[in-house]
Each structure stands twice: as structure tokens, then as C-alpha cells.
Scaffold this motif. Sequence first.
Motif, mmCIF file in Angstrom:
data_model
loop_
_atom_site.group_PDB
_atom_site.id
_atom_site.type_symbol
_atom_site.label_atom_id
_atom_site.label_comp_id
_atom_site.label_asym_id
_atom_site.label_seq_id
_atom_site.Cartn_x
_atom_site.Cartn_y
_atom_site.Cartn_z
ATOM 1 N N UNK A 28 0.790 -1.232 0.000
ATOM 2 C CA UNK A 28 0.000 0.000 0.000
ATOM 3 C C UNK A 28 0.822 1.281 0.000
ATOM 4 N N UNK A 29 2.050 1.226 0.479
ATOM 5 C CA UNK A 29 2.926 2.414 0.525
ATOM 6 C C UNK A 29 4.336 2.046 0.071
ATOM 7 N N UNK A 34 10.385 1.592 0.108
ATOM 8 C CA UNK A 34 11.596 1.799 -0.680
ATOM 9 C C UNK A 34 12.486 2.858 -0.048
ATOM 10 N N UNK A 35 11.914 3.955 0.419
ATOM 11 C CA UNK A 35 12.711 5.009 1.051
ATOM 12 C C UNK A 35 13.488 4.493 2.248
ATOM 13 N N UNK A 36 12.845 3.673 3.049
ATOM 14 C CA UNK A 36 13.518 3.088 4.216
ATOM 15 C C UNK A 36 14.641 2.145 3.786
ATOM 16 N N UNK A 46 21.562 8.983 1.744
ATOM 17 C CA UNK A 46 20.338 9.573 1.215
ATOM 18 C C UNK A 46 19.246 9.381 2.245
ATOM 19 N N UNK A 47 18.293 10.298 2.254
ATOM 20 C CA UNK A 47 17.228 10.196 3.242
ATOM 21 C C UNK A 47 16.077 9.341 2.713
ATOM 22 N N UNK A 48 15.345 8.805 3.633
ATOM 23 C CA UNK A 48 14.162 8.015 3.318
ATOM 24 C C UNK A 48 13.180 8.855 2.497
ATOM 25 N N UNK A 54 11.415 10.302 -4.843
ATOM 26 C CA UNK A 54 11.929 10.055 -6.189
ATOM 27 C C UNK A 54 11.337 8.771 -6.767
ATOM 28 N N UNK A 55 11.267 7.739 -5.945
ATOM 29 C CA UNK A 55 10.668 6.470 -6.374
ATOM 30 C C UNK A 55 9.215 6.692 -6.808
ATOM 31 N N UNK A 56 8.451 7.411 -5.981
ATOM 32 C CA UNK A 56 7.033 7.633 -6.287
ATOM 33 C C UNK A 56 6.866 8.477 -7.541
ATOM 34 N N UNK A 57 7.725 9.480 -7.709
ATOM 35 C CA UNK A 57 7.653 10.317 -8.906
ATOM 36 C C UNK A 57 7.915 9.478 -10.162
#
Length: 143
Positions: A28-29, A34-36, A46-48, A54-57
Motif C-alpha cells: 500500500x505504501x 523503498x525510502x527506508x 540519502x534520506x528516506x 523520487x521512487x514515487x515520482x
Amino acid sequence: MASLNNASWTTGLCGCFDDAGSCCLTLFCPCVAFGRIAEIVDQGATSCCVSGTLYMALASVTGMGCLYSCCYRSRLRDQYRLQEKPCADCCVHWFCEACALCQEYRELKNRGFDMSIGWQANMEKMGKSGATAAPQMNPGMTR
């Protein structure tokens, strides 16, 4: 030539049902999961938030977030000398993005990371303030 990456993953690609929380998060998120993952694999470089955004974009605009996330699977495998299973990293992410992210998330959890607190807090928790090396786990050990 023998492969340098010969350790087994602590869980299988389809082991989502062993950890319902990680499964739901990646389903669901995926940007949060991915950020974590990216923050831990990059050892805080790099930050979460930046990685997840960036992944979501990429996923929203091109539908190709998997091209970004598969690079982190490769890095994770290199750090822990994990086998490239069941197929190439890009194929795993292309055909089953949610399962790939969930497996990577579980792998880091099984190696002692609290995925919700980030790299720096994990290093402080482990008594390695300022450390840059990822904690290693004996390949024969599992939880």
C-alpha cells in the motif's frame, strides 16, 4: 569463476505472509518501504524521504519505479553477498515489485535493523554512532 555472492536470503521472495506488517507497507505504501530500504542500504547518505519521493515520482510519471529500486536490490545483495535469486535483480523488480521490496525490507529487519527509525538511529541503537559499515550477520544464522 565462483560467485562472490553465495549467501542465501533470510526469507524467500514470496515470504510476505511471514511478516504481514512489511507486506502491507510494501503493497500500500511502496514509496515508504523503498525510502527506508534506500536509506539503510546507502548507510544514511540519502534520506528516506528523498528516495521515497523520487521512487514515487518515477513510478507515477513513467510507471518505471522498478528501474530505480532494482539498483538498490543489487547494492543490498553486494553488501551481504546474497545470491541473485530467483533471477536477475531487474527482472525480480519488473515482474514482482511488491514482493521484491518486501523481501528486501524483511532482509534488513532480519539483520537487526529497525526500519522505521533510519540509519543514524540504528547506528546509535547498535552502539556504532558515526559508523559507516553495515552490520554483518553470519550467513548460517536466521531468526
